[in-house]
Structures are given as structure tokens and as C-alpha cells.
Design an enzyme around this catalytic site. Structure first.
Site, PDB file in Angstrom:
ATOM      1  N   GLN A  58       0.853  -1.191   0.000  1.00  0.00           N
ATOM      2  CA  GLN A  58       0.000   0.000   0.000  1.00  0.00           C
ATOM      3  C   GLN A  58       0.886   1.237   0.000  1.00  0.00           C
ATOM      4  O   GLN A  58       1.858   1.307   0.744  1.00  0.00           O
ATOM      5  CB  GLN A  58      -0.891  -0.003   1.242  1.00  0.00           C
ATOM      6  CG  GLN A  58      -1.824   1.190   1.347  1.00  0.00           C
ATOM      7  CD  GLN A  58      -2.757   1.087   2.553  1.00  0.00           C
ATOM      8  OE1 GLN A  58      -3.203   0.003   2.917  1.00  0.00           O
ATOM      9  NE2 GLN A  58      -3.064   2.231   3.154  1.00  0.00           N
ATOM     10  N   HIS A 104       1.840   7.288  15.505  1.00  0.00           N
ATOM     11  CA  HIS A 104       0.895   6.252  15.126  1.00  0.00           C
ATOM     12  C   HIS A 104       1.548   4.894  14.934  1.00  0.00           C
ATOM     13  O   HIS A 104       2.723   4.798  14.590  1.00  0.00           O
ATOM     14  CB  HIS A 104       0.206   6.622  13.805  1.00  0.00           C
ATOM     15  CG  HIS A 104      -0.475   7.942  13.837  1.00  0.00           C
ATOM     16  ND1 HIS A 104      -0.505   8.780  12.747  1.00  0.00           N
ATOM     17  CD2 HIS A 104      -1.155   8.592  14.812  1.00  0.00           C
ATOM     18  CE1 HIS A 104      -1.170   9.879  13.044  1.00  0.00           C
ATOM     19  NE2 HIS A 104      -1.571   9.788  14.299  1.00  0.00           N
ATOM     20  N   LYS A 118       7.288   0.671   7.218  1.00  0.00           N
ATOM     21  CA  LYS A 118       7.066   1.794   6.305  1.00  0.00           C
ATOM     22  C   LYS A 118       8.382   2.259   5.698  1.00  0.00           C
ATOM     23  O   LYS A 118       9.423   2.241   6.356  1.00  0.00           O
ATOM     24  CB  LYS A 118       6.444   2.981   7.050  1.00  0.00           C
ATOM     25  CG  LYS A 118       5.076   2.700   7.619  1.00  0.00           C
ATOM     26  CD  LYS A 118       4.560   3.885   8.420  1.00  0.00           C
ATOM     27  CE  LYS A 118       3.202   3.580   9.019  1.00  0.00           C
ATOM     28  NZ  LYS A 118       2.737   4.672   9.878  1.00  0.00           N
ATOM     29  N   TYR A 167       4.514   7.400   1.715  1.00  0.00           N
ATOM     30  CA  TYR A 167       5.043   6.223   2.376  1.00  0.00           C
ATOM     31  C   TYR A 167       4.453   4.951   1.811  1.00  0.00           C
ATOM     32  O   TYR A 167       3.310   4.899   1.405  1.00  0.00           O
ATOM     33  CB  TYR A 167       4.888   6.291   3.897  1.00  0.00           C
ATOM     34  CG  TYR A 167       3.550   6.675   4.465  1.00  0.00           C
ATOM     35  CD1 TYR A 167       2.752   5.722   5.100  1.00  0.00           C
ATOM     36  CD2 TYR A 167       3.099   7.986   4.412  1.00  0.00           C
ATOM     37  CE1 TYR A 167       1.543   6.074   5.669  1.00  0.00           C
ATOM     38  CE2 TYR A 167       1.892   8.348   4.978  1.00  0.00           C
ATOM     39  CZ  TYR A 167       1.116   7.382   5.602  1.00  0.00           C
ATOM     40  OH  TYR A 167      -0.086   7.726   6.156  1.00  0.00           O
ATOM     41  N   ASP A 221      -4.911  12.866  17.809  1.00  0.00           N
ATOM     42  CA  ASP A 221      -3.516  12.840  18.248  1.00  0.00           C
ATOM     43  C   ASP A 221      -3.294  13.500  19.603  1.00  0.00           C
ATOM     44  O   ASP A 221      -2.242  13.325  20.214  1.00  0.00           O
ATOM     45  CB  ASP A 221      -2.606  13.467  17.193  1.00  0.00           C
ATOM     46  CG  ASP A 221      -2.412  12.566  15.985  1.00  0.00           C
ATOM     47  OD1 ASP A 221      -2.802  11.377  16.044  1.00  0.00           O
ATOM     48  OD2 ASP A 221      -1.875  13.044  14.965  1.00  0.00           O
TER      49      ASP A 221
END
Length: 182
Positions: free
Chosen positions: A46, A61, A71, A131, A169
Site C-alpha cells: 500500500q 501512530h 514503512k 510512504y 492525536d
């Protein structure tokens, strides 16, 4: 490409070879064979992109297992401070963080394996951040650590009064209080 090891095992900074002339530049942003030879065996499934203005801080996260994600991140426009926090319970660097400046000029990439929380702050007027992830996103697996956790003491390089944060957040737990699935 040059692969730079960081003080935290598994985190890597990649400086790809950039071919530049009067027309502009060319850079190979990903080549599975080269990255595997460099020790990055993640199979990316992805790609994501975000665009943010100065002062935006996103993070910290992660995705809980079995949906955790490795990532490979970069900044294609502007400038960001990218940060990863080691959440691996058995790691000698648990709770430590490492940050790297990613810019459209330096073309650096940051490889973050599974078991880390991730975030970034935008240091330029605007930034486009991309990313690659080795697992699909699952909203039910969302997790986070408070980006202003005083025990982490991350210098986001944006004054606290100028930070632009999502409501989500601001509600993450402190590192000492979160239920660690790693």
C-alpha cells in the site's frame, strides 16, 4: 544508494543516487531487489500520500498486530522531521526515538520496521509526504502514543503554540500507560 544505520536497530536512512543535470533530476525511489540486498525484506502492498502545511504534527501512530506495518517514507515536496519510537518490548532501545530530516532536496528515505510508532512535523510552508506500507491499513488496529509525552521529549522543531494537531492525536496515552502489543 547508501544505507545508513541509526542508533536504533532496524531503523535505516536511505540516500538514493540522484542523477541531476540542467533538465532536472532522476532518482530511483524503489527497487525491490536493491532494497532486499540492503536488508529491507518488507514486501510493500500500500502507498499513501499526505499534504500538510507548516506546523502540522502527525503521530505518533502504529497499527497493532497482526496488522502492524513497516514503512518506507520520504518527503517529495517541502521539509519534514520524521520520527520513529521503538515500541518493541524486548529491544534494548525500547522507548527511544530517532528523527531524520527528509526534504525534497536531500531525497532521503527512512525505513521504519514493524514495532515502531511513527510521526512527523512539517517544517516548510507545505509538505507532501509519501510512504509505502507492508500491510494494509485496518482502522480497528489503530494505536498511538502522545506526541508530547515528556518522557520521550521529542523536539518536533515546531513551537508548541504553533502546532496543528488532529483531535485524535491529542488523546493518545503516554508511553508508560499504553497497552503494548509488540
Amino acid at each position: 544508494m547508501e544505507v545508513i544505520k541509526t542508533p536504533i536497530d532496524g531503523l535505516l536512512v536511505i540516500e538514493p543516487q540522484v542523477f541531476q543535470d540542467a533538465r532536472g533530476y532522476f532518482v530511483e525511489t524503489y527497487n525491490e531487489q536493491r532494497y532486499q540486498e540492503a536488508g529491507i525484506s518488507a514486501r510493500f502492498v500500500q502507498d499513501n500520500q499526505s499534504c500538510s502545511c507548516y506546523g502540522v504534527v502527525r503521530g505518533l501512530h502504529f497499527q497493532r498486530p497482526p496488522y502492524s506495518q513497516a514503512k518506507l517514507v520520504c518527503c517529495t515536496q517541502g521539509r519534514v522531521l520524521d520520527v520513529a519510537v521503538d515500541l518493541r518490548k524486548d529491544s534494548k532501545t525500547f522507548g527511544q526515538w530517532f528523527g531524520v530530516e527528509l526534504t525534497e532536496e536531500n531525497h532521503r528515505q527512512f525505513y521504519i520496521p514493524r514495532g515502531f510508532a511513527h510521526g512527523f512535523s512539517v517544517l516548510s510552508e507545505k509538505a507532501v509526504f509519501t510512504y509505502k506500507c507492508d500491510n494494509l491499513y485496518h482502522p480497528e488496529a489503530d494505536g498511538g502514543i502522545l506526541l508530547s509525552d515528556p518522557t520521550l521529549a521529542i523536539d518536533w522543531q515546531v513551537p508548541a503554540e504553533q502546532r496543528i494537531l488532529s483531535d485524535k492525536d491529542t488523546k493518545h496515552p503516554l508511553l508508560k500507560d499504553f497497552d503494548n502489543p509488540f
